[in-house]
Design an enzyme around this catalytic site. Structure first.
Site, PDB file in Angstrom:
ATOM      1  N   LEU A   1       0.798   6.141  12.843  1.00 43.41           N
ATOM      2  CA  LEU A   1       1.783   5.174  12.032  1.00 43.41           C
ATOM      3  C   LEU A   1       1.928   5.893  10.600  1.00 43.41           C
ATOM      4  CD1 LEU A   1       0.091   2.929  14.130  1.00 43.41           C
ATOM      5  CD2 LEU A   1       1.805   1.628  13.155  1.00 43.41           C
TER       6      LEU A   1
ATOM      7  N   ASP B   1      14.498  -0.158   7.735  1.00 42.31           N
ATOM      8  CA  ASP B   1      15.777  -0.055   8.484  1.00 42.31           C
ATOM      9  C   ASP B   1      15.930  -1.243   9.448  1.00 42.31           C
ATOM     10  OD1 ASP B   1      13.686   1.868   9.176  1.00 42.31           O
ATOM     11  OD2 ASP B   1      15.173   2.160  10.908  1.00 42.31           O
ATOM     12  N   GLN B   2      14.601  -1.405  10.192  1.00 39.29           N
ATOM     13  CA  GLN B   2      14.729  -2.198  11.353  1.00 39.29           C
ATOM     14  C   GLN B   2      14.953  -3.704  10.972  1.00 39.29           C
ATOM     15  OE1 GLN B   2      14.735  -0.930  14.711  1.00 39.29           O
ATOM     16  NE2 GLN B   2      15.014   0.968  13.148  1.00 39.29           N
TER      17      GLN B   2
ATOM     18  N   ASP C   1       0.932  -1.253  -0.017  1.00 35.87           N
ATOM     19  CA  ASP C   1      -0.008   0.107  -0.240  1.00 35.87           C
ATOM     20  C   ASP C   1       0.875   1.358   0.152  1.00 35.87           C
ATOM     21  OD1 ASP C   1      -2.538  -1.172  -0.097  1.00 35.87           O
ATOM     22  OD2 ASP C   1      -3.107  -0.810   2.037  1.00 35.87           O
TER      23      ASP C   1
ATOM     24  N   ARG D   1       7.728   4.056   3.919  1.00 37.63           N
ATOM     25  CA  ARG D   1       7.498   2.459   4.737  1.00 37.63           C
ATOM     26  C   ARG D   1       9.036   2.010   4.623  1.00 37.63           C
ATOM     27  NH1 ARG D   1       2.414  -0.801   2.916  1.00 37.63           N
ATOM     28  NH2 ARG D   1       2.873  -1.784   5.098  1.00 37.63           N
TER      29      ARG D   1
HETATM   30  C1  LIG Z   1       1.724  -7.318   5.447  1.00 34.96           C
HETATM   31  C2  LIG Z   1       1.492  -6.425   6.683  1.00 34.96           C
HETATM   32  O1  LIG Z   1       1.403  -7.186   7.810  1.00 34.96           O
HETATM   33  N1  LIG Z   1       1.379  -5.104   6.669  1.00 34.96           N
HETATM   34  C3  LIG Z   1       0.842  -4.482   7.902  1.00 34.96           C
HETATM   35  C4  LIG Z   1       2.148  -4.243   8.783  1.00 34.96           C
HETATM   36  O2  LIG Z   1       2.922  -3.169   7.670  1.00 34.96           O
HETATM   37  P1  LIG Z   1       4.569  -3.170   8.141  1.00 34.96           P
HETATM   38  O3  LIG Z   1       5.045  -4.072   8.696  1.00 34.96           O
HETATM   39  O4  LIG Z   1       4.986  -2.578   6.839  1.00 34.96           O
HETATM   40  O5  LIG Z   1       4.311  -1.967   9.190  1.00 34.96           O
HETATM   41  P2  LIG Z   1       5.355  -1.959  10.276  1.00 34.96           P
HETATM   42  O6  LIG Z   1       4.509  -2.401  11.616  1.00 34.96           O
HETATM   43  O7  LIG Z   1       6.569  -2.336  10.174  1.00 34.96           O
HETATM   44  O8  LIG Z   1       5.287  -0.004  10.528  1.00 34.96           O
HETATM   45  C5  LIG Z   1       4.996   0.368  11.681  1.00 34.96           C
HETATM   46  C6  LIG Z   1       5.568   1.895  11.549  1.00 34.96           C
HETATM   47  O9  LIG Z   1       7.170   1.649  11.726  1.00 34.96           O
HETATM   48  C7  LIG Z   1       7.733   2.414  10.625  1.00 34.96           C
HETATM   49  N2  LIG Z   1       8.932   1.407  10.400  1.00 34.96           N
HETATM   50  C8  LIG Z   1       8.694   0.121  10.221  1.00 34.96           C
HETATM   51  C9  LIG Z   1       9.771  -0.697   9.931  1.00 34.96           C
HETATM   52  C10 LIG Z   1      11.165  -0.270  10.012  1.00 34.96           C
HETATM   53  O10 LIG Z   1      12.225  -0.802   9.500  1.00 34.96           O
HETATM   54  N3  LIG Z   1      11.242   1.344  10.049  1.00 34.96           N
HETATM   55  C11 LIG Z   1       9.997   2.065  10.309  1.00 34.96           C
HETATM   56  O11 LIG Z   1      10.378   3.456  10.424  1.00 34.96           O
HETATM   57  C12 LIG Z   1       6.769   2.429   9.565  1.00 34.96           C
HETATM   58  O12 LIG Z   1       7.028   3.279   8.526  1.00 34.96           O
HETATM   59  C13 LIG Z   1       5.534   2.652  10.389  1.00 34.96           C
HETATM   60  O13 LIG Z   1       5.389   3.969  10.807  1.00 34.96           O
HETATM   61  O14 LIG Z   1       2.055  -3.344   9.833  1.00 34.96           O
HETATM   62  C14 LIG Z   1       1.239  -2.083   9.505  1.00 34.96           C
HETATM   63  C15 LIG Z   1       1.049  -1.382  10.797  1.00 34.96           C
HETATM   64  O15 LIG Z   1       0.174  -2.092  11.495  1.00 34.96           O
HETATM   65  C16 LIG Z   1      -0.222  -2.532   8.714  1.00 34.96           C
HETATM   66  O16 LIG Z   1      -0.743  -1.129   8.365  1.00 34.96           O
HETATM   67  C17 LIG Z   1      -0.201  -3.323   7.464  1.00 34.96           C
HETATM   68  O17 LIG Z   1      -1.289  -3.736   7.101  1.00 34.96           O
HETATM   69  C1  LIG Z   2      -1.244  -1.744   4.714  1.00 38.63           C
HETATM   70  C2  LIG Z   2      -1.820  -2.803   4.501  1.00 38.63           C
HETATM   71  O1  LIG Z   2      -1.387  -3.812   3.631  1.00 38.63           O
HETATM   72  P1  LIG Z   2       0.377  -4.082   2.942  1.00 38.63           P
HETATM   73  O2  LIG Z   2       1.102  -3.830   4.325  1.00 38.63           O
HETATM   74  O3  LIG Z   2       0.241  -5.470   2.639  1.00 38.63           O
HETATM   75  O4  LIG Z   2       0.610  -2.750   1.933  1.00 38.63           O
HETATM   76  C3  LIG Z   2      -3.114  -3.111   4.585  1.00 38.63           C
HETATM   77  O5  LIG Z   2      -3.638  -4.236   4.766  1.00 38.63           O
HETATM   78  O6  LIG Z   2      -3.989  -2.251   5.102  1.00 38.63           O
END
Ligand SMILES: CC(=O)N[C@H]1[C@@H](OP(=O)(O)OP(=O)(O)OC[C@H]2O[C@@H](n3ccc(=O)[nH]c3=O)[C@H](O)[C@@H]2O)O[C@H](CO)[C@@H](O)[C@@H]1O
Ligand SMILES: C=C(OP(=O)(O)O)C(=O)O
Length: 419
Positions: A328, A124-125, A116, A121
């Site tokens: 988020l 780095d972590q 999405d 997104r």
């Molecule tokens: C496939 C999947 O499970 N997707 C979900 C997952 O996305 P996703 O795993 O991508 O989301 P994250 O929980 O990692 O992201 C949470 C927050 O941390 C930040 N971040 C994350 C990783 C990183 O290395 N660095 C960093 O800065 C992101 O920009 C965001 O603001 O969790 C999101 C938050 O609940 C949901 O909207 C998505 O539906």
């Molecule tokens: C953000 C979403 O999905 P994805 O992380 O797979 O893009 C979502 O399911 O709302």
């Protein structure tokens, strides 16, 4: 790409059954390649992301059979395959092949994922964690190359934010690392517990999933033993609850674990939505007098970011001024101009969504720029006068199981056509 056509105004009634959780399934399918035998999954949702992942598996000589709601995956002939681009970009969860390939082969080349478009997104972590486990990580023009020629070793990893993706990716790599890994400030989403259950049933040793400290003792082998049943999708459930409250005449939403939805259900109650919460279903009564509320998204167990857009059309029915803040993804607002096109009283100021009661929405041509924005427009279209055409509706199909059948079953007039 597809278009969704909705003839609005019909009251919905009857029952709808929620499918397996997208965000569990899309992690468990890549996780299956860690097994040295066949893996069987049940309650698999019929969504585009699943088809994309099974197609990526095929490129690695991993066969699969998707019949009914069951998927059988056979990773016994897997070949370590670079996945630098192409299908990888069609979804977010393809990044789980980083952890899974690293755990299985000690190396992975995986392109930066898609998913999405909801603002930055970063990963780095994930990378910090792979490095802590002993891997070297390089970025070759968007293809992330991760190598651990001498194997992975356990490590203590503190995540700067409770990232769902990083927690799962590190679980996938750490289950095969030598020694103990401790993930601190881990994400606590129910899908993480589901993935840990899946891995533990294959022989992994993971403790603490669902809390913010997860301990993983690496093992040498993992084997698919019994069928794993995917948990219900709390985001799909929340979408149908919002729809039922907005345009329902009595709707029973089945296959729900209500404990996974506490923050969302509390918000619906605060608004005055009348519901019977039963053991594994929720009945939603028509709820004419709704109170406006403020919504702030937070990591689990807070209000899920993936539910702020599906709740918005219901908020438009409430009296007063409402506010939605997505902590988020502050830029997760692409549904707002589309709702304005439909006559909604909604605006964005400094990443804060401000909305007021809107008497009647009008059908219009709008665009589903991502899954949940699409879900929001789908509900708005069902509430509106006249016809709503949702362009880019394939994005909805990334995350909503058999959505046209489910809506039709509730009495909606809706169809999906090729653009
Ligand atoms: C496939 C999947 O499970 N997707 C979900 C997952 O996305 P996703 O795993 O991508 O989301 P994250 O929980 O990692 O992201 C949470 C927050 O941390 C930040 N971040 C994350 C990783 C990183 O290395 N660095 C960093 O800065 C992101 O920009 C965001 O603001 O969790 C999101 C938050 O609940 C949901 O909207 C998505 O539906
Ligand atoms: C953000 C979403 O999905 P994805 O992380 O797979 O893009 C979502 O399911 O709302």
């Amino acid at each position: 790409m597809k278009k969704m056509l909705i003839q609005g105004g019909n009251l919905l009634s009857g029952e709808v059954t929620i499918g397996g959780a997208k965000n569990s399934t899309v992690a468990i399918i890549p996780a299956a390649i860690l097994a040295e035998s066949k893996v069987v999954l049940d309650c698999v949702p019929h969504i585009k992301d699943v088809n994309s992942l099974l197609s990526i598996l095929e490129d690695m000589s991993v066969s699969s059979i998707f019949e009914g709601d069951t998927v059988e995956i056979d990773p016994t002939h897997i070949i370590s395959t670079p996945l630098p681009s192409g299908k990888i970009q069609s979804l977010r969860a393809s990044y789980y092949f980083m952890g899974a390939l690293l755990g299985r082969f000690g190396e992975a080349i995986v392109g930066l994922p898609g998913g999405d478009d909801i603002g930055p997104r970063p990963i780095d972590q994930h990378i910090k964690g792979f490095e802590a486990l002993g891997a070297t990580v390089t970025n070759n023009h968007g293809a992330i190359q991760i190598k651990a020629p001498h194997g992975l070793h356990g490590a203590k990893i503190y995540l700067d934010m409770a990232s769902v993706g990083a927690t799962i990716n590190l679980l996938l790599a750490a289950v095969r690392a030598e020694g103990q890994t401790v993930i601190e400030n881990a994400a606590r989403e129910p899908e993480i517990v589901d993935i840990a259950t899946f891995l533990n049933n294959m022989g992994a040793k993971i403790r603490g999933a669902g809390t913010d400290i997860i301990r993983i003792d690496g093992v040498e082998h993992l084997y698919g033993r019994n069928t794993h049943t995917i948990i219900p999708d709390r985001i799909e459930a929340g979408t149908y609850l919002s729809m039922a409250a907005a345009i329902g005449d009595g709707v029973n939403v089945k296959n729900i674990i209500s404990e996974h939805m506490d923050a969302y259900l509390a918000k619906l109650e605060e608004m005055g939505v009348k519901m019977d919460v039963k053991e594994d279903s929720i009945f939603v009564y028509p709820s004419p007098d709704l109170k406006m509320v403020q919504v702030k998204t937070m990591p689990y167990p807070g209000f899920a970011t993936d539910l702020q857009q599906p709740l918005t059309p219901l908020l438009l029915k409430a009296k007063g001024e409402g506010i939605v803040v997505d902590t988020l993804y502050p830029k997760r607002t692409r549904h707002v101009p589309e709702l304005i096109r439909m006559g909604a009283d909604i605006a964005i100021e400094n990443d804060v969504i401000i909305l007021h009661h809107t008497d009647k929405l009008q059908g219009a041509e709008v665009s589903a720029d991502e899954i949940r924005g699409g879900a929001c427009l789908m509900i708005a279209g069902l509430m509106a006068n006249g016809v709503t055409t949702i362009d880019n509706a394939s994005n909805i199909l990334r995350g909503y199981d058999r959505v046209v059948d489910k809506l039709t079953g509730l009495g909606a007039i809706v169809k999906m056509v090729e653009e």
